[in-house]
Design an enzyme around this catalytic site. Structure first.
Site, PDB file in Angstrom:
ATOM      1  N   LYS A  53      -6.952   3.767   8.279  1.00 50.10           N
ATOM      2  CA  LYS A  53      -5.987   4.745   7.762  1.00 50.10           C
ATOM      3  C   LYS A  53      -6.562   6.157   7.792  1.00 50.10           C
ATOM      4  O   LYS A  53      -5.846   7.122   8.127  1.00 50.10           O
ATOM      5  CB  LYS A  53      -5.577   4.367   6.334  1.00 50.10           C
ATOM      6  CG  LYS A  53      -4.747   3.080   6.264  1.00 50.10           C
ATOM      7  CD  LYS A  53      -4.456   2.678   4.827  1.00 50.10           C
ATOM      8  CE  LYS A  53      -3.639   1.402   4.778  1.00 50.10           C
ATOM      9  NZ  LYS A  53      -3.372   0.942   3.401  1.00 50.10           N
TER      10      LYS A  53
ATOM     11  N   SER B 103       0.801  -1.228   0.000  1.00 55.21           N
ATOM     12  CA  SER B 103       0.000   0.000   0.000  1.00 55.21           C
ATOM     13  C   SER B 103       0.833   1.276   0.000  1.00 55.21           C
ATOM     14  O   SER B 103       0.276   2.371  -0.121  1.00 55.21           O
ATOM     15  CB  SER B 103      -0.946   0.012   1.202  1.00 55.21           C
ATOM     16  OG  SER B 103      -0.223  -0.004   2.403  1.00 55.21           O
TER      17      SER B 103
END
Length: 789
Positions: free
Chosen positions: A735, A692
């Site tokens: 996140k 990611s």
């Protein structure tokens, strides 16, 4: 053979006589003993001794009883000359002969004739030590110890002592005593070979001491066993008498067996379990009460009787009450609460027709997974049992041990059900992601049957050996991550994700739940300790770094302890403490010390080669500061910061993208072969991995080779391809919450993650600008295009 020289008794003269090898016996001079002779050569030797040898024969012991035709090496060298007193032929072909030992001899040579063995020998004379003054006390000691030996040994007749009492010669006494010792052949042969009378008596005395000690130990053991048996027989006899007396008096008292039988019939077991219990009871009735097997069977029957086969609590599924309980016990977690209420509503509406579902709460530590299970039990009116699976490696912990093992018990599932006393409790299987496996089996595989509604209605524990219905149990599991849970086990559960909390949620949890709980635990009232809202928020931001609220509770408890200590000290010194202690931002250091959260390194202004990335951990979302610099070199890329293989590959893929698209990105003047690029992710002691960070790595590499600065108020997550496409990633909710926690203004997300953002509540994204990107070039333009050099 008629020319053989007869034994004249000369001291050193070699003479020849027939040889009789014997097994398992050592003959001593002066001792008369019967022998059974079966070997053909031995019979002929005896016949020759009776007919031609003045009834004399040499008797020597074999070293190995299994040798049929012994040689000189197979015989001991020292034996005796014996007189054949009598010989009788038995019907089975063997010969019984009575012999008397006469003199010790030393066999020099074995002469093999056609029919039997002859041997040449020399007589052995004893050493003359009759005047030794130590012989008499030694002789008396041997007699005394032999008397004790005879009294302890069951196979030696006491009459032998009368024979020995008249013997005056020490040598004759030693030989007679040695002939009656029940010891090994080697030890008796050693005594025979002792020519010195004093040495012989000392050896006999040593053997007597050893044998007496062993016999005393044997008698002690036998006596203890006898006493134990007599005690058991006495107790059994008294119990039988008591039972008969009670029956005669007409008392309505049942024996233990009858009481157990009644308990089995009253336990409302299924037919299979009842039949098994009654069968074991019949076995127990035939066993001695104090036997080990009876104790095992009794324990087994007790487990069957005390299992809640038909006992259950009545479900009180009130959706409004359940919602009230969940709201009172937990702040936030709206998605999880909604799913729980749906779960309870379906169970109420379709009771008996719907398969039992297993909920799995997944989230970082401290977000309320375990307490949610308690709230469900409270809302449904069921009993609650918590079972931690962390570190379990033995399959028997789930399925139980078989009854053949000492100290065996049922598995922990059955133990918990017996503990709560109902067949429909709420059982929370905590930390299901931390189950291990080793040579004792795989507990996760055993849980497949427990959590599968198609199988658990007939769950068979190894200890119980009969099926138990687990379909009424409401199983709830918790985990921090799902990737460590075996896929077949995960397939049997419905995962409900619990994200970490943001500042406002933590503040509300502290205000509504944690502070009242801490005050109660420390004996404080709401008037004695007041923590101002600004102080609570400062504790959250400066003294804790977590997705849950456990560390926040510890910091509040630390303040409460210090306040309690001050109040108690003031009361004991009669000084009178202040009625109220207010905790504000200014006096936080007094109670909690210097703030623990250090600067994360987020750039304070746009910089070249510094980018904020977003990461997911099992403790919630977090940020990553990605740094890069260039230096003279040969076109290499250096990666540091404890990066995993996937993250290293993402960095190389990002670099390859920049090189292949240098014209489009206006970096065609970069001389790649003359520079090295060093990429580093701080906090190098913490392992980092995953794809990611691909877009963030590409943006940092572009910044460092182009010299353009990156905005410090933006964070990126997303996987990149060699063509520059941005692929969706996981952990978006965590996140985004991490970005809000660190004050980030804008977050760049892959277009494929739009659905994740749409499912999030508005409060989670309020105040945060979210931009979706499909290509790496969009991220680069968004982050560096407006900053210039």
């Amino acid at each position: 053979m008629n020319d053989l020289k007869e034994d004249t008794g000369a001291k050193d003269e070699k003479t020849v006589l027939p040889l009789l090898p014997v097994r398992d016996i050592v003959l001593f001079p002066g001792v008369v003993t019967p022998l059974f002779v079966g070997r053909a050569r031995s019979k002929k030797a005896l016949e020759w001794a009776l007919n031609n040898g003045d009834r004399k024969i040499c008797i020597v012991t074999q070293k190995d009883v299994n040798i049929e035709e012994p040689s000189l090496d197979d015989l001991y060298k020292v034996g005796v000359i014996a007189n054949v007193l009598q010989m009788v032929r038995l019907p089975d072909g063997t010969v019984k002969v009575l012999v008397e030992g006469v003199k010790r001899i030393y066999v020099e040579e074995l002469i093999d004739s056609d029919d039997f063995y002859m041997c040449s020998y020399k007589q052995i004379d004893e050493l003359e030590n009759q005047d030794d003054e130590s012989l008499e006390p030694l002789k008396r000691s041997v007699l005394n110890q032999f008397e004790r030996y005879v009294s302890l040994h069951p196979r030696i007749p006491p009459e032998i002592l009368m024979t020995l009492s008249d013997v005056e010669d020490p040598s004759q006494l030693a030989d007679l005593v040695a002939s009656h010792l029940m010891v090994k052949i080697k030890e008796r042969q050693d005594i025979l070979e002792s020519v010195d009378v004093k040495e012989r008596l000392e050896k006999i005395l040593k053997v007597l001491f050893q044998e007496i000690e062993l016999l005393q130990l044997e008698l002690s053991i036998q006596e203890k066993v006898k006493q134990q048996l007599e005690k058991s027989q006495k107790e059994y006899y008294l119990r039988e008498q008591l039972r008969i007396i009670q029956n005669e008096l007409g008392q309505e008292e049942y024996s233990e067996i009858e009481q157990l039988r009644k308990s089995i019939l009253d336990a409302k077991m299924p037919p299979e379990a009842q039949e098994k219990a009654l069968h074991e009871l019949e076995r127990m009735a035939k066993m001695p009460p104090l036997s080990a097997e009876a104790t095992v069977v009794r324990t087994y029957i007790d487990w069957l009787i005390n299992m809640p086969w038909e006992k259950r609590t009545r479900d009180t599924v009130d959706i409004r009450l359940a919602k009230k309980v969940l709201d009172e016990d937990h702040y936030g977690l709206d998605e999880a609460k909604e799913r729980i209420l749906e779960f309870l509503a379906v169970r109420k509406r379709a009771s008996g027709r719907v398969k039992s579902q297993v909920l799995c709460f997944v989230g970082p530590p401290g977000v309320g997974k375990t307490s949610l299970g308690r709230s469900i039990a409270k809302a449904t009116g069921r009993k609650f049992a918590n079972m931690s699976l962390g570190g379990i490696r033995d399959e028997a912990e789930i399925r139980g041990h078989r009854r053949t093992y000492i100290g065996s018990l049922p598995g922990r599932i059955i133990q918990k059900i017996r503990q709560v006393g109902t067949k429909n409790p709420v059982i929370l299987l905590d930390e299901i992601d931390k189950i291990g496996a080793d040579f004792r089996g795989d507990p996760a595989a055993a849980l497949l049957e427990v959590l599968d509604p198609e199988q658990n209605y007939a769950f068979t524990d190894h200890f119980l050996e009969v099926p138990f219905d687990l379909s009424n149990v409401m199983f709830i599991t918790t985990a921090n991550v799902v990737h460590t849970i075996p896929k077949p086990l995960l397939d049997r559960m419905e995962v409900i994700k619990l994200p970490g909390y943001v500042m406002e949620e933590k503040y509300q949890i502290a205000k509504r739940h944690l502070i009242p709980k801490v005050l109660k635990e420390h004996g404080l009232s709401e008037k004695e300790l007041i923590i101002l809202p600004t102080a609570i928020k400062r504790i959250i931001s400066d003294y804790t770094k977590e997705a849950g609220v456990r560390e926040l509770e510890r910091q509040l408890a630390k303040i409460a302890r210090k306040v309690t200590k001050r109040i108690v000290e003031s009361e004991q010194s009669n000084k009178g403490a202040s009625a109220t202690e207010k905790i504000g931002v200014k006096n936080l250091r007094k109670y909690l010390g210097v703030p623990r959260n250090y600067d994360t390194g987020i750039p304070r202004e746009p910089q070249v080669g510094a980018m904020v990335g977003l990461a997911w951990t099992q403790f919630g979302g977090d940020i990553l500061i990605i740094e890069a610099v260039t230096m003279r070199g040969k076109g290499n890329i250096i990666l540091t910061g404890n990066l995993g293989e996937v993250m290293q590959e993402s960095a190389r893929a990002a670099l390859s993208y920049l090189k292949s698209h240098s014209d489009e990105l206006n970096i065609k003047d970069v001389k790649w072969d003359e520079i090295d690029i060093h990429v580093h992710v701080p906090e190098g002691a913490i392992p980092k991995d995953g794809p990611s960070a691909g877009v963030a790595l590409a943006t940092v590499l572009y910044s460092v080779v182009s010299g353009k600065r990156i905005r410090n108020d933006v964070a990126i997550t997303g996987e990149t391809t060699l063509r520059g496409m941005v692929l969706p990633v996981g952990g978006i909710r965590e996140k985004i919450l991490a970005a809000k926690r660190y004050g980030i203004k804008e977050v760049l997300l892959p277009e494929g993650n739009k659905v994740d953002v749409e499912e999030m509540p508005q409060w989670a994204i309020k105040g945060l600008k979210i931009t979706f990107i499909g290509e790496v070039s969009e991220a680069i333009n968004r982050c560096v295009s407006d900053n210039g050099k």
